[in-house]
Design a protein around this motif. Structure first.
Motif, mmCIF file in Angstrom:
data_model
loop_
_atom_site.group_PDB
_atom_site.id
_atom_site.type_symbol
_atom_site.label_atom_id
_atom_site.label_comp_id
_atom_site.label_asym_id
_atom_site.label_seq_id
_atom_site.Cartn_x
_atom_site.Cartn_y
_atom_site.Cartn_z
ATOM 1 N N ILE A 123 5.489 2.358 16.422
ATOM 2 C CA ILE A 123 5.593 1.010 15.867
ATOM 3 C C ILE A 123 4.945 0.066 16.866
ATOM 4 O O ILE A 123 5.326 0.040 18.035
ATOM 5 C CB ILE A 123 7.056 0.613 15.611
ATOM 6 N N ALA A 124 3.948 -0.680 16.412
ATOM 7 C CA ALA A 124 3.182 -1.525 17.319
ATOM 8 C C ALA A 124 3.265 -2.981 16.910
ATOM 9 O O ALA A 124 3.332 -3.317 15.725
ATOM 10 C CB ALA A 124 1.716 -1.085 17.336
ATOM 11 N N ALA A 125 3.259 -3.853 17.915
ATOM 12 C CA ALA A 125 3.105 -5.279 17.658
ATOM 13 C C ALA A 125 1.713 -5.520 17.081
ATOM 14 O O ALA A 125 0.758 -4.825 17.430
ATOM 15 C CB ALA A 125 3.281 -6.065 18.957
ATOM 16 N N ARG A 126 1.607 -6.492 16.206
ATOM 17 C CA ARG A 126 0.328 -6.744 15.553
ATOM 18 C C ARG A 126 -0.769 -7.112 16.551
ATOM 19 O O ARG A 126 -1.950 -6.878 16.323
ATOM 20 C CB ARG A 126 0.479 -7.857 14.510
ATOM 21 N N SER A 127 -0.377 -7.646 17.703
ATOM 22 C CA SER A 127 -1.364 -8.020 18.719
ATOM 23 C C SER A 127 -1.802 -6.842 19.580
ATOM 24 O O SER A 127 -2.725 -6.977 20.388
ATOM 25 C CB SER A 127 -0.786 -9.109 19.628
ATOM 26 N N ALA A 128 -1.156 -5.692 19.419
ATOM 27 C CA ALA A 128 -1.480 -4.529 20.248
ATOM 28 C C ALA A 128 -2.818 -3.929 19.842
ATOM 29 O O ALA A 128 -3.288 -4.109 18.706
ATOM 30 C CB ALA A 128 -0.372 -3.480 20.130
ATOM 31 N N LYS A 129 -3.422 -3.193 20.776
ATOM 32 C CA LYS A 129 -4.690 -2.508 20.525
ATOM 33 C C LYS A 129 -4.643 -1.117 21.120
ATOM 34 O O LYS A 129 -3.997 -0.888 22.149
ATOM 35 C CB LYS A 129 -5.866 -3.290 21.128
ATOM 36 N N PHE A 130 -5.324 -0.198 20.448
ATOM 37 C CA PHE A 130 -5.443 1.179 20.915
ATOM 38 C C PHE A 130 -6.901 1.413 21.322
ATOM 39 O O PHE A 130 -7.810 1.164 20.525
ATOM 40 C CB PHE A 130 -5.023 2.148 19.819
ATOM 41 N N ILE A 131 -7.099 1.881 22.545
ATOM 42 C CA ILE A 131 -8.463 2.025 23.065
ATOM 43 C C ILE A 131 -8.645 3.416 23.664
ATOM 44 O O ILE A 131 -7.953 3.783 24.624
ATOM 45 C CB ILE A 131 -8.772 0.970 24.145
ATOM 46 N N GLN A 132 -9.563 4.176 23.101
ATOM 47 C CA GLN A 132 -9.949 5.464 23.678
ATOM 48 C C GLN A 132 -11.061 5.188 24.703
ATOM 49 O O GLN A 132 -12.238 5.373 24.436
ATOM 50 C CB GLN A 132 -10.415 6.418 22.579
ATOM 51 N N SER A 133 -10.679 4.739 25.874
ATOM 52 C CA SER A 133 -11.616 4.172 26.846
ATOM 53 C C SER A 133 -12.346 5.205 27.701
ATOM 54 O O SER A 133 -13.137 4.843 28.574
ATOM 55 C CB SER A 133 -10.871 3.203 27.765
ATOM 56 N N PHE A 134 -12.132 6.464 27.448
ATOM 57 C CA PHE A 134 -12.664 7.527 28.304
ATOM 58 C C PHE A 134 -14.189 7.521 28.399
ATOM 59 O O PHE A 134 -14.762 7.763 29.461
ATOM 60 C CB PHE A 134 -12.196 8.888 27.790
ATOM 61 N N ALA A 135 -14.866 7.263 27.268
ATOM 62 C CA ALA A 135 -16.326 7.334 27.261
ATOM 63 C C ALA A 135 -16.946 6.347 28.237
ATOM 64 O O ALA A 135 -18.055 6.576 28.735
ATOM 65 C CB ALA A 135 -16.859 7.083 25.852
ATOM 66 N N ASN A 136 -16.246 5.269 28.531
ATOM 67 C CA ASN A 136 -16.789 4.251 29.433
ATOM 68 C C ASN A 136 -16.945 4.755 30.861
ATOM 69 O O ASN A 136 -17.695 4.160 31.646
ATOM 70 C CB ASN A 136 -15.898 3.011 29.428
#
Length: 260
Positions: A123-136
């Protein structure tokens, strides 16, 4: 209960709450945090649900790169870190015999995103974000990422998330089926607490069986799964909770489940 330096932990009334508590570093993982989380997960006696969250404005930013103290250009064995710390954590969360709720209050990035996705209900707050940042930084989505992403959102979206490392807003994550629900920020605590109380009063053995069977079903044929369903129904049919559930239904009253 031990005094932890990097997490907060509480276990009472059937509800265990584990909070990653390095808000100044967006709750990124260090060796010390891994050790404390592992210790807390060994102290779930009496718990019938676990809530995992982060302190401050983020859920978890993944690995604290400063904790590795690697000089520019220096080689490091990341496989050792994954094998000794992240893999055991993911295996533990996915096999705990109780529901695990991820309360995602802000950014969940890198391994932090995949730790959240290892939980049973996100359950996430609407302001939350999910980032698969590995490629960076030239890596792959670890902590189960390459396995869970295509299964939850399909190959095209999994590849897009992993290759671009673009943030995925919580509302779209819910629309895609990556998480269970996105709620208004001010409603997050109420939503999570209500679900935690519901699970704490529920037939725990049955919930644990649901969790185990759905997670394991990826490796089974339909024929194999039908046999496993038979075996599970047989075992659960002898449980105190099943008898109580039927009695309460027949007597038109609220069941009093004990988790046995």
């Amino acid at each position: 209960m031990p005094r932890y330096a990097t997490i907060l932990f509480d276990n009472q009334g059937g509800i265990a709450r584990l909070t990653l508590n390095r808000p100044d570093r967006l709750n990124s993982f260090t060796v010390a945090m891994h050790e404390e989380v592992a210790d807390a997960l060994g102290r779930l006696d009496g718990a019938r649900v676990l809530v995992l969250t982060g302190a401050g404005r983020g859920f978890c930013a993944g690995q604290d790169l400063a904790d590795r103290a690697v000089a520019p250009g220096e080689a490091v064995d990341l496989g050792e870190s994954v094998e000794q710390r992240y893999n055991p954590l993911i295996r533990r969360l996915t096999t705990l015999p109780l529901p695990v709720i991820a309360r995602v209050n802000g950014v969940a990035a890198g391994a932090g995103a995949n730790v959240a996705l290892a939980c049973d209900i996100v359950i996430a707050a609407r302001s939350a974000k999910f980032i698969q940042s590995f490629a960076n930084i030239g890596l792959i989505p670890d902590s189960g990422g390459t396995w869970v992403l295509p299964r939850l959102v399909g190959q095209a979206r999994a590849l897009g998330l992993a290759l671009t490392a673009e943030p995925l807003p919580a509302e779209r994550a819910a629309e895609w089926g990556l998480i269970w629900k996105a709620v208004d920020d001010e409603s997050l605590d109420a939503e999570v607490d209500a679900l935690a109380r519901r699970f704490a009063a529920a037939p725990t053995r049955g919930l644990a069986a649901i969790k185990r069977m759905i997670r394991d079903s990826w490796g089974h044929s339909l024929d194999e799964e039908l046999d496993l369903q038979r075996d599970a129904m047989r075992a659960l049919g002898y449980s105190d909770d099943y008898r109580e559930g039927v009695a309460a239904f027949m007597e038109k009253r609220t069941p009093r489940f004990t988790g046995r």
